[in-house]
Write a protein that holds these residues in place. Structure first.
Motif, PDB file in Angstrom:
ATOM      1  N   THR A 203       1.063  16.362   1.133  1.00 55.16           N
ATOM      2  CA  THR A 203       1.779  15.561   0.142  1.00 55.16           C
ATOM      3  C   THR A 203       2.750  14.639   0.865  1.00 55.16           C
ATOM      4  N   GLY A 204       2.802  13.370   0.463  1.00 54.28           N
ATOM      5  CA  GLY A 204       3.738  12.432   1.066  1.00 54.28           C
ATOM      6  C   GLY A 204       5.099  12.496   0.397  1.00 54.28           C
ATOM      7  N   TYR A 205       6.157  12.292   1.199  1.00 58.39           N
ATOM      8  CA  TYR A 205       7.526  12.386   0.671  1.00 58.39           C
ATOM      9  C   TYR A 205       8.379  11.219   1.148  1.00 58.39           C
ATOM     10  N   TYR A 206       9.241  10.756   0.259  1.00 57.41           N
ATOM     11  CA  TYR A 206      10.321   9.857   0.656  1.00 57.41           C
ATOM     12  C   TYR A 206      11.504  10.721   1.047  1.00 57.41           C
ATOM     13  N   ASN A 207      12.064  10.457   2.205  1.00 56.21           N
ATOM     14  CA  ASN A 207      13.216  11.205   2.684  1.00 56.21           C
ATOM     15  C   ASN A 207      14.478  10.458   2.253  1.00 56.21           C
ATOM     16  N   VAL A 208      15.168  11.001   1.273  1.00 54.85           N
ATOM     17  CA  VAL A 208      16.386  10.381   0.743  1.00 54.85           C
ATOM     18  C   VAL A 208      17.569  11.243   1.155  1.00 54.85           C
ATOM     19  N   LYS A 209      18.288  10.795   2.178  1.00 57.30           N
ATOM     20  CA  LYS A 209      19.426  11.550   2.713  1.00 57.30           C
ATOM     21  C   LYS A 209      19.015  12.981   3.050  1.00 57.30           C
ATOM     22  N   ASN A 210      17.863  13.083   3.736  1.00 58.23           N
ATOM     23  CA  ASN A 210      17.311  14.363   4.182  1.00 58.23           C
ATOM     24  C   ASN A 210      16.864  15.270   3.048  1.00 58.23           C
ATOM     25  N   VAL A 211      16.666  14.703   1.881  1.00 57.39           N
ATOM     26  CA  VAL A 211      16.087  15.444   0.760  1.00 57.39           C
ATOM     27  C   VAL A 211      14.705  14.858   0.470  1.00 57.39           C
ATOM     28  N   PRO A 212      13.634  15.655   0.637  1.00 60.42           N
ATOM     29  CA  PRO A 212      12.284  15.124   0.426  1.00 60.42           C
ATOM     30  C   PRO A 212      11.947  14.994  -1.059  1.00 60.42           C
ATOM     31  N   GLU A 213      11.527  13.805  -1.456  1.00 60.54           N
ATOM     32  CA  GLU A 213      11.110  13.557  -2.829  1.00 60.54           C
ATOM     33  C   GLU A 213       9.622  13.205  -2.829  1.00 60.54           C
ATOM     34  N   PRO A 214       8.775  13.990  -3.518  1.00 62.28           N
ATOM     35  CA  PRO A 214       7.328  13.761  -3.460  1.00 62.28           C
ATOM     36  C   PRO A 214       6.920  12.419  -4.050  1.00 62.28           C
ATOM     37  N   VAL A 215       5.950  11.802  -3.418  1.00 69.63           N
ATOM     38  CA  VAL A 215       5.378  10.551  -3.919  1.00 69.63           C
ATOM     39  C   VAL A 215       4.237  10.923  -4.863  1.00 69.63           C
ATOM     40  N   THR A 216       4.314  10.468  -6.091  1.00 65.87           N
ATOM     41  CA  THR A 216       3.363  10.907  -7.114  1.00 65.87           C
ATOM     42  C   THR A 216       2.235   9.912  -7.387  1.00 65.87           C
ATOM     43  N   SER A 217       2.315   8.724  -6.765  1.00 65.72           N
ATOM     44  CA  SER A 217       1.231   7.744  -6.924  1.00 65.72           C
ATOM     45  C   SER A 217       0.914   7.144  -5.556  1.00 65.72           C
ATOM     46  N   THR A 218      -0.216   6.497  -5.443  1.00 64.51           N
ATOM     47  CA  THR A 218      -0.634   5.936  -4.155  1.00 64.51           C
ATOM     48  C   THR A 218      -0.770   4.423  -4.220  1.00 64.51           C
ATOM     49  N   GLN A 219      -0.476   3.777  -3.104  1.00 62.07           N
ATOM     50  CA  GLN A 219      -0.655   2.329  -3.023  1.00 62.07           C
ATOM     51  C   GLN A 219      -2.095   1.966  -2.664  1.00 62.07           C
ATOM     52  N   ILE A 220      -2.869   2.981  -2.242  1.00 64.90           N
ATOM     53  CA  ILE A 220      -4.249   2.737  -1.825  1.00 64.90           C
ATOM     54  C   ILE A 220      -5.132   2.457  -3.039  1.00 64.90           C
ATOM     55  N   THR A 221      -5.937   1.407  -2.935  1.00 64.07           N
ATOM     56  CA  THR A 221      -6.929   1.083  -3.954  1.00 64.07           C
ATOM     57  C   THR A 221      -8.285   0.922  -3.277  1.00 64.07           C
ATOM     58  N   PRO A 222      -9.372   0.908  -4.029  1.00 68.83           N
ATOM     59  CA  PRO A 222     -10.681   0.682  -3.412  1.00 68.83           C
ATOM     60  C   PRO A 222     -10.744  -0.641  -2.658  1.00 68.83           C
ATOM     61  N   GLN A 223      -9.907  -1.605  -3.055  1.00 69.07           N
ATOM     62  CA  GLN A 223      -9.887  -2.917  -2.406  1.00 69.07           C
ATOM     63  C   GLN A 223      -8.994  -2.963  -1.170  1.00 69.07           C
ATOM     64  N   SER A 224      -8.196  -1.897  -0.930  1.00 75.79           N
ATOM     65  CA  SER A 224      -7.268  -1.920   0.212  1.00 75.79           C
ATOM     66  C   SER A 224      -7.647  -0.919   1.305  1.00 75.79           C
ATOM     67  N   LEU A 225      -8.832  -0.346   1.230  1.00 73.03           N
ATOM     68  CA  LEU A 225      -9.223   0.681   2.196  1.00 73.03           C
ATOM     69  C   LEU A 225      -9.182   0.173   3.627  1.00 73.03           C
ATOM     70  N   GLY A 226      -9.541  -1.093   3.832  1.00 72.87           N
ATOM     71  CA  GLY A 226      -9.520  -1.661   5.174  1.00 72.87           C
ATOM     72  C   GLY A 226      -8.123  -1.851   5.720  1.00 72.87           C
TER      73      GLY A 226
END
Length: 349
Positions: A203-226
């Motif tokens: 699971t990917g996390y944003y580190n906000v002042k050393n507190v991990p917050e899970p990323v719930t959506s992805t920037q990856i699309t079928p058009q951005s695989l490359g």
């Protein structure tokens, strides 16, 4: 012979043995120093996997932290990560394989392979300029930001177009083409991102002042695989490096094209000087030893993949966190890279 006469010889032998041990310890010192970085990092705390290999043989590997902070599932050497912009080199290689088949011309305008593009600049931007971010495209519906080939402006859009050119040339789906190459190379834990194939993906996390917050959506699309869509492991990226940089994927002349740069750019991870940018890869020539590689960032993931040609050494660092403070991007990775640059390991042949 009198024993007293043997004492100098014994002392000399002990001295030589001590020097050998000291030299061995010095050469291996990088592992202890990297351990220290990983274990003692505080802002941010390191949460990821590190692997160092030489000619494909693993010399150092360590996993620290959690694949999922909520379930406390630990990271392992085989944990999968989104490698984000380290995906670009893979797309570049897939396109260069089409160049080798004389199905794509690097100096041809992209309109030749993307006939659906109606903008006038499609007749002037070349495939070469897509691969090294010197194209000037900022939006498919807008004019170019600058004359193609004159500036460097990094972005994902160009490699989405590279992906389309690969599909146009092969008449196959990009996922099919990429996954077939991974299978051929025995990169068994590497694939194009798919929502139904993320069983061992951290699971990917944003580190906000050393507190991990899970990323719930992805920037990856079928058009951005490359551009950003590959999932991999440290072991598989070591396999990739050992194949690509040892001439097992591209022909020597094609490989040279990949590293022959016509544009330079500065990136803080690689230092304050502008360094060459080839096809989806940086060429670093202002350090203690030359090396090549790339970084990746997004979806709560950070990735670094470096290769030192002189020694055949690979360094891969994958984290399933990225910091909210851009000054802390790649904080541990930067320290680990500098430890290697000062070690004997990367200076040996």
């Amino acid at each position: 012979m009198n024993f007293k006469h043997k004492i100098p010889a014994i002392l000399l032998f002990i001295s030589l043995l001590a020097n050998c041990n000291s030299s061995a310890q010095k050469k291996d010192d990088y592992s202890a120093q990297i351990d220290s970085v990983i274990e003692n990092s505080t802002n941010p705390v390191f949460n990821g996997v590190v692997l160092i290999s030489k000619n494909g043989k693993t010399l150092y590997s360590k996993a620290k932290g959690f694949a999922n902070f909520e379930t406390k599932k630990p990271l392992t050497i085989n944990s999968q990560f989104e490698i984000m912009s380290n995906s670009k080199l893979i797309a570049a290689v897939l396109l260069l394989l089409e160049v080798e088949k004389d199905k794509v011309d690097l100096n041809a305008p992209i309109k030749k392979y993307l006939p659906e593009l109606t903008q006038s600049w499609a007749d002037s931007v070349t495939v070469h300029q897509l691969l090294n971010h010197s194209h000037g495209i900022i939006d498919l519906q807008k004019p170019l930001a600058f004359k193609p080939g004159t500036e460097f402006r990094y972005g994902n859009l160009s490699f989405s177009l590279v992906e389309k050119i690969v599909e146009h040339s092969t008449q196959k789906n990009y996922t099919e083409i990429a996954n077939a190459l991974f299978k051929k190379l025995k990169m068994n834990n590497t694939f194009c991102y798919s929502k139904d194939k993320i069983q061992n993906l951290a699971t990917g996390y944003y580190n906000v002042k050393n507190v991990p917050e899970p990323v719930t959506s992805t920037q990856i699309t079928p058009q951005s695989l490359g551009a950003d869509g590959i999932v991999s492991t440290v072991n598989d990226l070591s396999i990739w490096n050992n194949n690509l940089h040892k001439g097992k994927i591209l022909k020597p002349e094609t490989y040279k094209l990949m590293l022959k740069y016509t544009i330079s750019a500065q990136h803080d991870f690689f230092g304050k000087a502008a360094e060459g940018y080839g096809y989806g890869i940086k060429i670093i020539e202002n350090e203690a030893v030359n090396y090549i590689g790339h970084t990746g960032l997004g979806d709560g993931f950070s990735s670094v993949n470096l290769y030192f040609p002189q020694s055949g050494v690979t360094l891969v660092v994958l984290e399933n966190q990225m910091n909210e403070n851009r000054d802390l991007f790649y904080a541990s990775e930067f320290k680990i890279k500098n430890i290697l640059l000062k070690s004997d390991l990367v200076h040996q042949k």
